[in-house]
Design an enzyme around this catalytic site. Structure first.
Site, PDB file in Angstrom:
ATOM      1  N   ARG A 130      61.416  16.916 -35.269  1.00  0.00           N
ATOM      2  CA  ARG A 130      61.966  17.535 -34.049  1.00  0.00           C
ATOM      3  C   ARG A 130      62.863  16.560 -33.306  1.00  0.00           C
ATOM      4  O   ARG A 130      63.914  16.955 -32.798  1.00  0.00           O
ATOM      5  CB  ARG A 130      60.842  18.026 -33.134  1.00  0.00           C
ATOM      6  CG  ARG A 130      60.080  19.224 -33.701  1.00  0.00           C
ATOM      7  CD  ARG A 130      58.936  19.649 -32.820  1.00  0.00           C
ATOM      8  NE  ARG A 130      58.032  18.525 -32.633  1.00  0.00           N
ATOM      9  CZ  ARG A 130      57.248  18.353 -31.575  1.00  0.00           C
ATOM     10  NH1 ARG A 130      57.246  19.215 -30.584  1.00  0.00           N
ATOM     11  NH2 ARG A 130      56.444  17.309 -31.490  1.00  0.00           N
TER      12      ARG A 130
ATOM     13  N   ASN B 128      57.297  22.926 -32.985  1.00  0.00           N
ATOM     14  CA  ASN B 128      56.394  23.102 -34.118  1.00  0.00           C
ATOM     15  C   ASN B 128      55.757  24.480 -34.032  1.00  0.00           C
ATOM     16  O   ASN B 128      55.413  24.942 -32.947  1.00  0.00           O
ATOM     17  CB  ASN B 128      55.290  22.045 -34.110  1.00  0.00           C
ATOM     18  CG  ASN B 128      55.774  20.679 -34.521  1.00  0.00           C
ATOM     19  OD1 ASN B 128      56.771  20.545 -35.224  1.00  0.00           O
ATOM     20  ND2 ASN B 128      55.070  19.649 -34.095  1.00  0.00           N
TER      21      ASN B 128
END
Length: 97
Positions: free
Chosen positions: A26, A44
């Site tokens: 990320r 996520n």
């Protein structure tokens, strides 16, 4: 005509499969999106995927997609799926959720 469309703002909702959680994916995605000039977020998902929502020109979103599919990603990407839509309310910057 296609050249004109490539500069119109769009939203790409992207799902990345593979070993992409707990490997800095990320953070890496956010850095690439900011370099390109996109807004949106990455998060996520409970099933192990990472979701990316990116807004900007179609050409810039395609650049992010190419990076997500490329060899330099953290972890191990086994697949990338995207859908395209019109821009929503918009985002300030690019967040990690």
């Amino acid at each position: 005509m296609q050249g004109h469309d490539s500069h119109r703002s769009v939203r790409a909702t992207i799902w990345v499969r593979g070993r992409v959680q707990q490997v800095g994916f990320r953070w890496w995605t956010r850095a690439r999106a900011l370099e390109i000039g996109l807004t949106g977020y990455t998060s996520n998902l409970g099933d192990g995927r990472v979701q990316v929502v990116a807004e900007g020109s179609r050409a810039d979103c395609e650049r992010l997609l190419a990076a997500l599919r490329g060899p330099g990603t953290p972890g191990q990407v086994s697949g990338v799926t995207e859908i395209w839509s019109s821009v929503g309310d918009g985002y300030d910057g690019f967040a990690i959720r």
